[in-house]
Scaffold this motif. Structure first.
Motif, PDB file in Angstrom:
ATOM      1  N   LYS A   1       0.831  -1.205   0.000  1.00 30.52           N
ATOM      2  CA  LYS A   1       0.000   0.000   0.000  1.00 30.52           C
ATOM      3  C   LYS A   1       0.866   1.255   0.000  1.00 30.52           C
ATOM      4  N   ALA A   2       1.925   1.255   0.817  1.00 29.06           N
ATOM      5  CA  ALA A   2       2.824   2.411   0.886  1.00 29.06           C
ATOM      6  C   ALA A   2       3.515   2.634  -0.458  1.00 29.06           C
ATOM      7  N   PHE A   3       3.946   1.565  -1.085  1.00 31.32           N
ATOM      8  CA  PHE A   3       4.601   1.669  -2.392  1.00 31.32           C
ATOM      9  C   PHE A   3       3.627   2.197  -3.442  1.00 31.32           C
ATOM     10  N   SER A   4       2.403   1.712  -3.405  1.00 30.52           N
ATOM     11  CA  SER A   4       1.387   2.134  -4.351  1.00 30.52           C
ATOM     12  C   SER A   4       1.079   3.620  -4.188  1.00 30.52           C
ATOM     13  N   LEU A   5       0.967   4.083  -2.944  1.00 31.21           N
ATOM     14  CA  LEU A   5       0.704   5.493  -2.686  1.00 31.21           C
ATOM     15  C   LEU A   5       1.864   6.354  -3.169  1.00 31.21           C
ATOM     16  N   GLY A   6       3.081   5.920  -2.882  1.00 31.75           N
ATOM     17  CA  GLY A   6       4.255   6.654  -3.333  1.00 31.75           C
ATOM     18  C   GLY A   6       4.331   6.731  -4.847  1.00 31.75           C
ATOM     19  N   LYS A   7       3.973   5.640  -5.492  1.00 31.22           N
ATOM     20  CA  LYS A   7       3.997   5.596  -6.959  1.00 31.22           C
ATOM     21  C   LYS A   7       2.955   6.546  -7.539  1.00 31.22           C
ATOM     22  N   SER A   8       1.754   6.558  -6.967  1.00 36.50           N
ATOM     23  CA  SER A   8       0.709   7.444  -7.480  1.00 36.50           C
ATOM     24  C   SER A   8       1.042   8.907  -7.215  1.00 36.50           C
ATOM     25  N   LEU A   9       1.714   9.203  -6.109  1.00 35.39           N
ATOM     26  CA  LEU A   9       2.135  10.577  -5.828  1.00 35.39           C
ATOM     27  C   LEU A   9       3.205  11.030  -6.811  1.00 35.39           C
ATOM     28  N   SER A  10       4.136  10.149  -7.109  1.00 31.45           N
ATOM     29  CA  SER A  10       5.232  10.529  -8.001  1.00 31.45           C
ATOM     30  C   SER A  10       4.763  10.724  -9.446  1.00 31.45           C
ATOM     31  N   THR A  11       3.738   9.977  -9.854  1.00 29.15           N
ATOM     32  CA  THR A  11       3.235  10.126 -11.216  1.00 29.15           C
ATOM     33  C   THR A  11       2.166  11.201 -11.326  1.00 29.15           C
ATOM     34  N   GLY A  12       1.637  11.632 -10.176  1.00 29.43           N
ATOM     35  CA  GLY A  12       0.600  12.672 -10.171  1.00 29.43           C
ATOM     36  C   GLY A  12      -0.796  12.138 -10.378  1.00 29.43           C
ATOM     37  N   ASN A  13      -0.988  10.844 -10.219  1.00 26.11           N
ATOM     38  CA  ASN A  13      -2.313  10.233 -10.426  1.00 26.11           C
ATOM     39  C   ASN A  13      -3.104  10.046  -9.134  1.00 26.11           C
ATOM     40  N   SER A  14      -2.610  10.575  -8.027  1.00 26.31           N
ATOM     41  CA  SER A  14      -3.273  10.367  -6.745  1.00 26.31           C
ATOM     42  C   SER A  14      -4.572  11.162  -6.665  1.00 26.31           C
TER      43      SER A  14
END
Length: 56
Positions: free
Chosen positions: A30-43
Motif C-alpha cells: 500500500k505504501a509503495f502504491s501510494l508513493g507511486k501514485s504521488l510521483s506520477t501525479g495520479n493520486s
C-alpha cells in the motif's frame, strides 16, 4: 508463586509468524502504491500541494 508457561507448538508459532509477515507485506504494498501514485501525479485520495513538489 510463579508457574512456568507451557511451550508454544512450532506450528502455532509458524502460523503467527506468517500472519505477521502477510500484514507487513500488504502494508508495504500500500505504501509503495501510494508513493507511486504521488510521483506520477495520479493520486486522487491523497491531498498535497503539487507546486511544492515540483519546485524541489
Amino acid at each position: 508463586m510463579a508457574v512456568p508457561k507451557k511451550r508454544t507448538s512450532i506450528s502455532k508459532k509458524r502460523i503467527r509468524k506468517t500472519i505477521w509477515k502477510a500484514k507487513a507485506y500488504w502494508s508495504a504494498l500500500k505504501a509503495f502504491s501510494l508513493g507511486k501514485s504521488l510521483s506520477t501525479g495520479n493520486s486522487k485520495s491523497f491531498l498535497y500541494d503539487k507546486f511544492k513538489m515540483t519546485k524541489s
